[in-house]
Design a protein around this motif. Sequence first.
Motif, mmCIF file in Angstrom:
data_model
loop_
_atom_site.group_PDB
_atom_site.id
_atom_site.type_symbol
_atom_site.label_atom_id
_atom_site.label_comp_id
_atom_site.label_asym_id
_atom_site.label_seq_id
_atom_site.Cartn_x
_atom_site.Cartn_y
_atom_site.Cartn_z
ATOM 1 N N GLN A 25 0.816 -1.228 0.000
ATOM 2 C CA GLN A 25 0.000 0.000 0.000
ATOM 3 C C GLN A 25 0.847 1.275 0.000
ATOM 4 O O GLN A 25 0.326 2.374 -0.085
ATOM 5 C CB GLN A 25 -0.946 0.000 1.208
ATOM 6 C CG GLN A 25 -2.108 -0.955 1.032
ATOM 7 C CD GLN A 25 -3.207 -0.747 2.053
ATOM 8 O OE1 GLN A 25 -3.150 0.135 2.910
ATOM 9 N NE2 GLN A 25 -4.239 -1.571 1.978
ATOM 10 N N LEU A 74 -2.148 -6.104 6.318
ATOM 11 C CA LEU A 74 -2.434 -6.548 4.951
ATOM 12 C C LEU A 74 -2.774 -8.030 4.866
ATOM 13 O O LEU A 74 -3.071 -8.536 3.785
ATOM 14 C CB LEU A 74 -1.212 -6.269 4.064
ATOM 15 C CG LEU A 74 -0.996 -4.813 3.643
ATOM 16 C CD1 LEU A 74 0.377 -4.645 3.013
ATOM 17 C CD2 LEU A 74 -2.072 -4.375 2.655
ATOM 18 N N ASN A 90 -6.078 -8.970 3.280
ATOM 19 C CA ASN A 90 -6.441 -8.313 2.021
ATOM 20 C C ASN A 90 -6.910 -9.348 0.996
ATOM 21 O O ASN A 90 -6.188 -10.315 0.712
ATOM 22 C CB ASN A 90 -5.228 -7.551 1.480
ATOM 23 C CG ASN A 90 -5.521 -6.862 0.163
ATOM 24 O OD1 ASN A 90 -5.489 -7.486 -0.890
ATOM 25 N ND2 ASN A 90 -5.818 -5.580 0.226
ATOM 26 N N LEU A 94 -2.429 -2.196 -5.368
ATOM 27 C CA LEU A 94 -2.817 -1.916 -3.978
ATOM 28 C C LEU A 94 -2.206 -0.612 -3.462
ATOM 29 O O LEU A 94 -2.607 -0.100 -2.415
ATOM 30 C CB LEU A 94 -2.389 -3.068 -3.058
ATOM 31 C CG LEU A 94 -3.035 -4.430 -3.329
ATOM 32 C CD1 LEU A 94 -2.427 -5.491 -2.423
ATOM 33 C CD2 LEU A 94 -4.550 -4.357 -3.117
ATOM 34 N N GLN A 129 -1.386 2.960 -2.375
ATOM 35 C CA GLN A 129 -2.202 4.143 -2.094
ATOM 36 C C GLN A 129 -1.346 5.373 -1.782
ATOM 37 O O GLN A 129 -1.862 6.421 -1.399
ATOM 38 C CB GLN A 129 -3.140 3.864 -0.903
ATOM 39 C CG GLN A 129 -4.134 2.751 -1.168
ATOM 40 C CD GLN A 129 -4.953 2.387 0.063
ATOM 41 O OE1 GLN A 129 -4.891 3.055 1.099
ATOM 42 N NE2 GLN A 129 -5.715 1.310 -0.028
#
Length: 278
Positions: A170, A198, A201, A262, A264
């Motif tokens: 991320q 995570l 996920n 994934l 961000q």
Amino acid sequence: MGSIQETTTLHNGIKMPWLGFGVFKVKDGEEVVNSVKAALETGYRSIDTAAIYGNEAGVGQAIAESNVPREELFITTKVWNSNHGYEAALAAFDESMEKLGLDYLDLYLIHWPLPSEGKYVETWQALETLYKEGRVRAIGVSNFKTHHLEDIIAKCDIVPMVNQVEYHPQFNQRELHDFCKKHSIQLEAWSPLMQGGLLENPLLVEIAEKHNKSTAQVIIRWDIQTGVVTIPKSVNPQRIAQNADVFDFELSPEDMDKISTLNQDQRMFADPDEFDRV
């Protein structure tokens, strides 16, 4: 990559294992001694600690009590924020070495740039001295952003060999990673599993099931395949062993691309420009 013994070569020719064992928040004494011994028995040869972790003595005890020859080990520790500055950093190194009980260190890092103090260049010059004296085999930094690295490259003699940063699917730090590759600085991931955040996920679970692996193993494998050294932490012997069992499978380009989605660009932890705890 066939085994836990696989290494990357730093820009000064020193070999550093792709997979290491981190001891952040592992209590000094029995807990850290047992954890490090379990890691060494599993086959880990890289151990990552720091002055601020308060467990250097326990790490040193575990090393001393293991049957692993010193030359097979890669030991990292870090100078804390309260010891920035040339003389303070040299004194902090001596104190860490005494606690670890070692004659030399494999990697010494500046833990944070601490820009509010403005001493990281001076601190780096202390690390250069230790390196030139042969007391440490490689020197680097931790939590440095591109502009901190540019500052050191412009003002100092030696380009850092390693930059250890928050790195996980991320927060893949693409621009920083590209800069480090350009300057032959090895990127290293702390908190690669996002402190467990995570592991559930759905995408990672799906990829893990396909490979008959755990999500943690998929993330660690992703790190290594992106050219990033990684140091997962655990105090559970089974999990310590499981985290190392990542050299018998490979993620496909499609898997790698999916995991990249994934990202961000979002930190879980402090921004190095703002973190000023001493």
